[in-house]
Write a protein that holds these residues in place. Structure first.
Motif, PDB file in Angstrom:
ATOM      1  N   THR A  55       0.836  -1.209   0.000  1.00  0.00           N
ATOM      2  CA  THR A  55       0.000   0.000   0.000  1.00  0.00           C
ATOM      3  C   THR A  55       0.868   1.255   0.000  1.00  0.00           C
ATOM      4  O   THR A  55       0.604   2.214  -0.731  1.00  0.00           O
ATOM      5  N   LEU A  56       1.924   1.238   0.812  1.00  0.00           N
ATOM      6  CA  LEU A  56       2.810   2.402   0.908  1.00  0.00           C
ATOM      7  C   LEU A  56       3.624   2.623  -0.367  1.00  0.00           C
ATOM      8  O   LEU A  56       4.105   3.736  -0.616  1.00  0.00           O
ATOM      9  N   SER A  57       3.792   1.564  -1.174  1.00  0.00           N
ATOM     10  CA  SER A  57       4.612   1.680  -2.383  1.00  0.00           C
ATOM     11  C   SER A  57       3.824   2.161  -3.599  1.00  0.00           C
ATOM     12  O   SER A  57       4.404   2.373  -4.669  1.00  0.00           O
ATOM     13  N   ILE A  58       2.519   2.340  -3.446  1.00  0.00           N
ATOM     14  CA  ILE A  58       1.694   2.820  -4.564  1.00  0.00           C
ATOM     15  C   ILE A  58       2.106   4.243  -4.933  1.00  0.00           C
ATOM     16  O   ILE A  58       2.162   5.127  -4.079  1.00  0.00           O
ATOM     17  N   SER A  73      10.543   1.008  -8.402  1.00  0.00           N
ATOM     18  CA  SER A  73      11.099   1.942  -7.427  1.00  0.00           C
ATOM     19  C   SER A  73      11.807   1.154  -6.324  1.00  0.00           C
ATOM     20  O   SER A  73      11.630  -0.060  -6.191  1.00  0.00           O
ATOM     21  N   LEU A  74      12.604   1.845  -5.530  1.00  0.00           N
ATOM     22  CA  LEU A  74      13.325   1.195  -4.435  1.00  0.00           C
ATOM     23  C   LEU A  74      12.357   0.574  -3.439  1.00  0.00           C
ATOM     24  O   LEU A  74      12.575  -0.552  -2.960  1.00  0.00           O
ATOM     25  N   ARG A  75      11.260   1.273  -3.136  1.00  0.00           N
ATOM     26  CA  ARG A  75      10.274   0.751  -2.183  1.00  0.00           C
ATOM     27  C   ARG A  75       9.596  -0.499  -2.733  1.00  0.00           C
ATOM     28  O   ARG A  75       9.310  -1.447  -1.989  1.00  0.00           O
ATOM     29  N   GLN A  76       9.336  -0.518  -4.029  1.00  0.00           N
ATOM     30  CA  GLN A  76       8.726  -1.701  -4.640  1.00  0.00           C
ATOM     31  C   GLN A  76       9.687  -2.883  -4.600  1.00  0.00           C
ATOM     32  O   GLN A  76       9.277  -4.019  -4.324  1.00  0.00           O
ATOM     33  N   MET A  77      10.966  -2.639  -4.874  1.00  0.00           N
ATOM     34  CA  MET A  77      11.977  -3.695  -4.823  1.00  0.00           C
ATOM     35  C   MET A  77      12.082  -4.268  -3.412  1.00  0.00           C
ATOM     36  O   MET A  77      12.189  -5.481  -3.223  1.00  0.00           O
ATOM     37  N   LEU A  80       9.092  -6.527  -2.754  1.00  0.00           N
ATOM     38  CA  LEU A  80       9.263  -7.823  -3.410  1.00  0.00           C
ATOM     39  C   LEU A  80      10.274  -8.690  -2.651  1.00  0.00           C
ATOM     40  O   LEU A  80      10.048  -9.893  -2.451  1.00  0.00           O
ATOM     41  N   ALA A  81      11.374  -8.086  -2.230  1.00  0.00           N
ATOM     42  CA  ALA A  81      12.400  -8.822  -1.492  1.00  0.00           C
ATOM     43  C   ALA A  81      11.864  -9.314  -0.154  1.00  0.00           C
ATOM     44  O   ALA A  81      12.211 -10.417   0.304  1.00  0.00           O
ATOM     45  N   PHE A  82      10.999  -8.524   0.473  1.00  0.00           N
ATOM     46  CA  PHE A  82      10.404  -8.905   1.759  1.00  0.00           C
ATOM     47  C   PHE A  82       9.565 -10.174   1.604  1.00  0.00           C
ATOM     48  O   PHE A  82       9.709 -11.134   2.370  1.00  0.00           O
ATOM     49  N   SER A 126       5.161  -2.038 -10.167  1.00  0.00           N
ATOM     50  CA  SER A 126       3.785  -1.658  -9.819  1.00  0.00           C
ATOM     51  C   SER A 126       2.841  -2.842  -9.907  1.00  0.00           C
ATOM     52  O   SER A 126       2.010  -3.071  -9.017  1.00  0.00           O
ATOM     53  N   GLU A 127       2.971  -3.623 -10.995  1.00  0.00           N
ATOM     54  CA  GLU A 127       2.089  -4.763 -11.191  1.00  0.00           C
ATOM     55  C   GLU A 127       2.352  -5.866 -10.166  1.00  0.00           C
ATOM     56  O   GLU A 127       1.417  -6.474  -9.639  1.00  0.00           O
TER      57      GLU A 127
END
Length: 229
Positions: A55-58, A73-77, A80-82, A126-127
Motif C-alpha cells: 500500500t505504501l509503495s503505490i 522503485s526502491l520501495r517496490q523492490m 518484493l524482497a520482503f 507496480s504490477e
C-alpha cells in the motif's frame, strides 16, 4: 547494478533467517498448539506487513497499478524482497511439518520464481506489488479461521465472522482485482518471463487457496466416514 543485486541478496538472506527466528520464538510461546498453528501466526504477520508495504509503495492512487511496465522503485523492490524472503522461509519450514504439501510447494515455487524475475529485471514493480496486495489481503482472515478453530472457537459467531470476511475479501480481490491485473500486465511491454510468471502467480494463488480448502473438506469428510464405520 551489481551492487544493487548484492544488497538485495544480503537483505533477503537476513530476512530469511529472521523469519526462522520468529517462527522458533512463536513455536516456543505456543508449544501446546500444533506446528500449523505457529506457521499460521507467522503467515499472518507476513501478510499484514506485506499488504502495508504494498500500500505504501503505490505511486499513483488514481491508478494503483501505474506506471505500467516501468522501472521498479526502491520501495517496490524492497516489498518484493520482503515477500521473497518469507516464501523461501515458508517453503523450507514446510519440510519440517509431518505432512509435506505438494500444492503448497508448487505455489511457493511459482511465487519465488516470480519475485526473482521481478527483482532481476527491476521492472513491472507496480504490477507485482499489486499482485502481492491482491493475494495477501485475504490471508489474515484465512489463517484466523483455522487459528480460532484450534483455540476452541469452532462454530462460534467470531469464527463465522472470520469466514464471511475471508470469503468476501477473497472473492472481490481474486475475481475483480486479479483479472484486471492480468489484463493490464499481459499486453504491456514487459519481459516475457515477467508476463508468464505474473499470470502463473495469479492463477496458482487463486487455485491454491481453493484446492487447499477443498482438500481440507475431503480429509475431514473421510475421517468422519471412518469414525462412523
Amino acid at each position: 547494478m551489481e551492487e544493487e543485486y548484492i544488497r538485495i541478496i544480503s537483505i533477503t538472506t537476513i530476512r530469511i533467517i529472521s523469519w526462522g527466528l520468529i517462527f522458533i520464538l512463536v513455536r516456543r510461546i505456543f508449544s501446546s498448539y500444533s506446528f500449523d498453528f505457529s506457521t499460521r501466526i507467522v503467515s499472518t504477520l507476513h501478510a499484514t506487513i506485506a499488504v502495508t508495504l504494498a500500500t505504501l509503495s503505490i505511486q499513483d492512487w488514481s491508478c494503483p497499478v501505474c506506471p505500467i511496465a516501468s522501472t521498479s522503485s526502491l520501495r517496490q523492490m524492497e516489498t518484493l524482497a520482503f515477500s521473497l524472503s518469507y516464501m523461501i522461509y515458508d517453503l523450507i519450514c514446510s519440510h519440517f511439518d509431518q505432512v509435506l504439501s505438494i500444492d503448497n510447494a508448487v505455489h511457493h515455487s511459482v511465487c519465488i520464481l516470480g519475485f526473482v524475475a521481478g527483482l532481476f529485471y527491476q521492472k513491472c514493480g507496480s504490477e507485482m506489488v499489486a499482485a502481492i496486495w491482491i493475494t495477501e489481503i485475504s490471508s489474515p482472515f484465512l489463517h484466523l479461521r483455522e487459528i480460532l478453530k484450534e483455540i476452541g472457537c469452532r462454530d462460534t459467531d467470531l469464527n463465522l465472522a472470520a469466514d464471511v470476511f475471508f470469503a468476501t475479501i477473497f472473492s472481490v480481490a481474486r475475481m475483480v482485482g486479479g483479472p484486471y491485473l492480468v489484463y493490464v500486465t499481459i499486453p504491456a511491454d514487459n519481459p516475457i518471463l515477467i508476463k508468464v510468471m505474473g499470470l502463473g502467480l495469479q492463477l496458482v494463488s487463486a487455485f491454491y487457496k481453493l484446492l487447499k480448502m477443498m482438500r481440507y473438506k475431503f480429509i475431514k469428510r473421510s475421517m468422519s466416514t471412518k469414525k462412523s464405520t
